[in-house]
Motif scaffolding. Structure first.
Motif, mmCIF file in Angstrom:
data_model
loop_
_atom_site.group_PDB
_atom_site.id
_atom_site.type_symbol
_atom_site.label_atom_id
_atom_site.label_comp_id
_atom_site.label_asym_id
_atom_site.label_seq_id
_atom_site.Cartn_x
_atom_site.Cartn_y
_atom_site.Cartn_z
ATOM 1 N N ASP A 97 0.854 -1.183 0.000
ATOM 2 C CA ASP A 97 0.000 0.000 0.000
ATOM 3 C C ASP A 97 0.892 1.236 0.000
ATOM 4 O O ASP A 97 1.795 1.361 0.832
ATOM 5 C CB ASP A 97 -0.908 0.010 1.230
ATOM 6 N N LEU A 98 0.625 2.137 -0.926
ATOM 7 C CA LEU A 98 1.397 3.374 -1.032
ATOM 8 C C LEU A 98 0.543 4.551 -0.599
ATOM 9 O O LEU A 98 -0.602 4.698 -1.031
ATOM 10 C CB LEU A 98 1.873 3.589 -2.470
ATOM 11 N N ALA A 99 1.127 5.368 0.257
ATOM 12 C CA ALA A 99 0.439 6.587 0.680
ATOM 13 C C ALA A 99 0.469 7.618 -0.448
ATOM 14 O O ALA A 99 1.202 7.468 -1.434
ATOM 15 C CB ALA A 99 1.113 7.149 1.930
ATOM 16 N N ARG A 100 -0.310 8.666 -0.306
ATOM 17 C CA ARG A 100 -0.339 9.704 -1.336
ATOM 18 C C ARG A 100 1.055 10.309 -1.509
ATOM 19 O O ARG A 100 1.709 10.718 -0.547
ATOM 20 C CB ARG A 100 -1.330 10.803 -0.954
ATOM 21 N N GLY A 101 1.543 10.305 -2.741
ATOM 22 C CA GLY A 101 2.863 10.840 -3.050
ATOM 23 C C GLY A 101 4.001 9.860 -2.853
ATOM 24 O O GLY A 101 5.132 10.134 -3.275
ATOM 25 N N GLU A 102 3.750 8.697 -2.243
ATOM 26 C CA GLU A 102 4.796 7.691 -2.044
ATOM 27 C C GLU A 102 4.980 6.888 -3.326
ATOM 28 O O GLU A 102 4.000 6.490 -3.970
ATOM 29 C CB GLU A 102 4.421 6.762 -0.892
ATOM 30 N N SER A 103 6.231 6.624 -3.731
ATOM 31 C CA SER A 103 6.511 5.945 -4.994
ATOM 32 C C SER A 103 7.345 4.689 -4.776
ATOM 33 O O SER A 103 8.048 4.545 -3.761
ATOM 34 C CB SER A 103 7.261 6.876 -5.957
ATOM 35 N N ILE A 104 7.269 3.801 -5.754
ATOM 36 C CA ILE A 104 8.100 2.610 -5.781
ATOM 37 C C ILE A 104 8.440 2.313 -7.231
ATOM 38 O O ILE A 104 7.619 2.538 -8.135
ATOM 39 C CB ILE A 104 7.396 1.404 -5.112
ATOM 40 N N LEU A 105 9.662 1.833 -7.484
ATOM 41 C CA LEU A 105 10.074 1.398 -8.814
ATOM 42 C C LEU A 105 9.937 -0.111 -8.900
ATOM 43 O O LEU A 105 10.465 -0.835 -8.047
ATOM 44 C CB LEU A 105 11.521 1.821 -9.090
ATOM 45 N N VAL A 106 9.258 -0.589 -9.933
ATOM 46 C CA VAL A 106 8.951 -2.010 -10.063
ATOM 47 C C VAL A 106 9.350 -2.494 -11.443
ATOM 48 O O VAL A 106 9.112 -1.807 -12.449
ATOM 49 C CB VAL A 106 7.439 -2.272 -9.851
ATOM 50 N N HIS A 107 9.934 -3.691 -11.504
ATOM 51 C CA HIS A 107 10.192 -4.318 -12.800
ATOM 52 C C HIS A 107 8.846 -4.626 -13.454
ATOM 53 O O HIS A 107 7.961 -5.213 -12.821
ATOM 54 C CB HIS A 107 10.995 -5.608 -12.602
ATOM 55 N N PRO A 108 8.629 -4.248 -14.718
ATOM 56 C CA PRO A 108 7.302 -4.393 -15.332
ATOM 57 C C PRO A 108 6.778 -5.822 -15.349
ATOM 58 O O PRO A 108 5.575 -6.041 -15.250
ATOM 59 C CB PRO A 108 7.495 -3.842 -16.748
ATOM 60 N N GLY A 109 7.674 -6.813 -15.465
ATOM 61 C CA GLY A 109 7.232 -8.197 -15.526
ATOM 62 C C GLY A 109 6.664 -8.712 -14.223
ATOM 63 O O GLY A 109 6.004 -9.753 -14.193
ATOM 64 N N HIS A 110 6.907 -8.008 -13.122
ATOM 65 C CA HIS A 110 6.438 -8.459 -11.815
ATOM 66 C C HIS A 110 5.111 -7.831 -11.416
ATOM 67 O O HIS A 110 4.563 -8.172 -10.368
ATOM 68 C CB HIS A 110 7.496 -8.162 -10.750
ATOM 69 N N ILE A 111 4.582 -6.930 -12.226
ATOM 70 C CA ILE A 111 3.314 -6.287 -11.879
ATOM 71 C C ILE A 111 2.149 -7.209 -12.227
ATOM 72 O O ILE A 111 2.000 -7.641 -13.363
ATOM 73 C CB ILE A 111 3.155 -4.951 -12.624
ATOM 74 N N ALA A 112 1.309 -7.502 -11.226
ATOM 75 C CA ALA A 112 0.098 -8.279 -11.462
ATOM 76 C C ALA A 112 -1.112 -7.369 -11.582
ATOM 77 O O ALA A 112 -1.921 -7.499 -12.499
ATOM 78 C CB ALA A 112 -0.112 -9.301 -10.341
ATOM 79 N N ALA A 113 -1.259 -6.424 -10.650
ATOM 80 C CA ALA A 113 -2.408 -5.524 -10.670
ATOM 81 C C ALA A 113 -2.111 -4.329 -9.774
ATOM 82 O O ALA A 113 -1.253 -4.393 -8.891
ATOM 83 C CB ALA A 113 -3.671 -6.237 -10.192
ATOM 84 N N PHE A 114 -2.849 -3.235 -10.013
ATOM 85 C CA PHE A 114 -2.731 -2.065 -9.144
ATOM 86 C C PHE A 114 -4.008 -1.243 -9.256
ATOM 87 O O PHE A 114 -4.711 -1.294 -10.270
ATOM 88 C CB PHE A 114 -1.505 -1.208 -9.484
ATOM 89 N N THR A 115 -4.315 -0.512 -8.206
ATOM 90 C CA THR A 115 -5.526 0.304 -8.222
ATOM 91 C C THR A 115 -5.350 1.472 -9.189
ATOM 92 O O THR A 115 -4.255 2.027 -9.331
ATOM 93 C CB THR A 115 -5.862 0.811 -6.811
ATOM 94 N N ALA A 116 -6.442 1.844 -9.828
ATOM 95 C CA ALA A 116 -6.371 2.790 -10.946
ATOM 96 C C ALA A 116 -6.009 4.204 -10.526
ATOM 97 O O ALA A 116 -5.610 5.011 -11.368
ATOM 98 C CB ALA A 116 -7.702 2.789 -11.705
ATOM 99 N N ASP A 117 -6.145 4.530 -9.243
ATOM 100 C CA ASP A 117 -5.797 5.875 -8.791
ATOM 101 C C ASP A 117 -4.297 6.115 -8.762
ATOM 102 O O ASP A 117 -3.846 7.259 -8.645
ATOM 103 C CB ASP A 117 -6.365 6.127 -7.385
ATOM 104 N N MET A 118 -3.504 5.047 -8.867
ATOM 105 C CA MET A 118 -2.063 5.205 -8.805
ATOM 106 C C MET A 118 -1.541 5.809 -10.102
ATOM 107 O O MET A 118 -2.053 5.536 -11.190
ATOM 108 C CB MET A 118 -1.385 3.858 -8.544
ATOM 109 N N ASP A 119 -0.515 6.636 -9.974
ATOM 110 C CA ASP A 119 0.136 7.229 -11.139
ATOM 111 C C ASP A 119 1.169 6.245 -11.683
ATOM 112 O O ASP A 119 2.009 5.742 -10.937
ATOM 113 C CB ASP A 119 0.812 8.542 -10.749
ATOM 114 N N TYR A 120 1.096 5.976 -12.979
ATOM 115 C CA TYR A 120 1.939 4.969 -13.642
ATOM 116 C C TYR A 120 2.859 5.682 -14.626
ATOM 117 O O TYR A 120 2.397 6.317 -15.564
ATOM 118 C CB TYR A 120 1.032 3.981 -14.361
#
Length: 227
Positions: A151-174
């Motif tokens: 869970d990411l708070a507002r303004g909190e970011s994480i860098l992720v390898h694209p192949g490991h992403i399964a799903a994310f809530t639509a409000d997140m900035d991509y």
């Protein structure tokens, strides 16, 4: 509808349908169903829907399972060793599901496929077409390996390898971010781009990717041929 998730490293989903209940799923994930279950194969959205699903990496059609008169049971499985995650969409709102991660959902769930002009998504390896789930029901995703969620708070970011992403809530900035450093790009063996996801929201990650699994299995195949 009621459900139970069974197993550990190769989980299965058992869905109990009460009269009038219905679920739909990707093709190829059905294990079994009781004899009174009605099954139909449909292509929502017609030819355009088929093309969009093909571009998103999902099956061209969907399978629907309906309990017309009595309580029925349908069982589904993951495509790889991994885990099944239930997502109550009334809690998370719209959820973006990456290719091959969608398993099944209640028919009340809106399952959509949309195109985007975000070239960064294409460069990041996730294509220009994505799948989303939203509504008042429950959707189920298949996560390869172990489930990693954050869970990411507002303004909190994480860098992720694209192949490991399964799903994310639509409000997140991509956003797509290039890996820094020529040596990292050429010899790091982790691709050229990372995905920066910024909250608020939740993301679900695969702990293993099909690409890495195929690479390891390929090494064993070459050893067998050489031997």
């Amino acid at each position: 509808m009621e459900y139970q998730i069974h197993g550990s490293t190769m989980q299965t989903l058992e869905v109990t349908l009460h009269p009038g209940d219905s679920v739909f799923s990707e093709t190829g994930c059905l294990i079994s169903m009781t004899p009174g279950t009605e099954m139909s194969t449909r292509a929502p959205g017609g030819l355009g829907g088929i093309i969009r699903r093909a571009l998103s990496g999902n099956s061209l059609v969907l399978n629907y399972f309906y309990a017309p008169r009595s309580e029925e049971t349908v069982r589904f499985t993951t495509r790889m060793p991994g885990h099944i995650v239930a997502i109550p969409l009334h809690q998370y709102g719209r959820v973006i599901v990456q290719r091959h991660a969608f398993l099944c959902a209640e028919e009340s769930v809106d399952f959509g496929v949309e195109a985007t002009l975000n070239i960064g998504r294409f460069l990041g390896g996730n294509g220009l077409v994505f799948t989303y789930l939203e509504g008042d029901g429950t959707g189920f995703i298949s996560v390869d390996g172990e489930v990693v969620h954050q869970d990411l708070a507002r303004g909190e970011s994480i860098l992720v390898h694209p192949g490991h992403i399964a799903a994310f809530t639509a409000d997140m900035d991509y956003r797509v971010q290039r890996i820094q450093g020529i040596s990292n790009m050429l010899f790091g063996n982790d691709g050229l781009y990372m995905i920066r996801l910024t909250g608020p929201g939740r993301l679900w990650l695969h702990s293993v990717t099909i690409h890495n699994l195929l690479h390891v299995l390929g090494e064993y195949g070459r050893v067998g041929r050489d031997g």
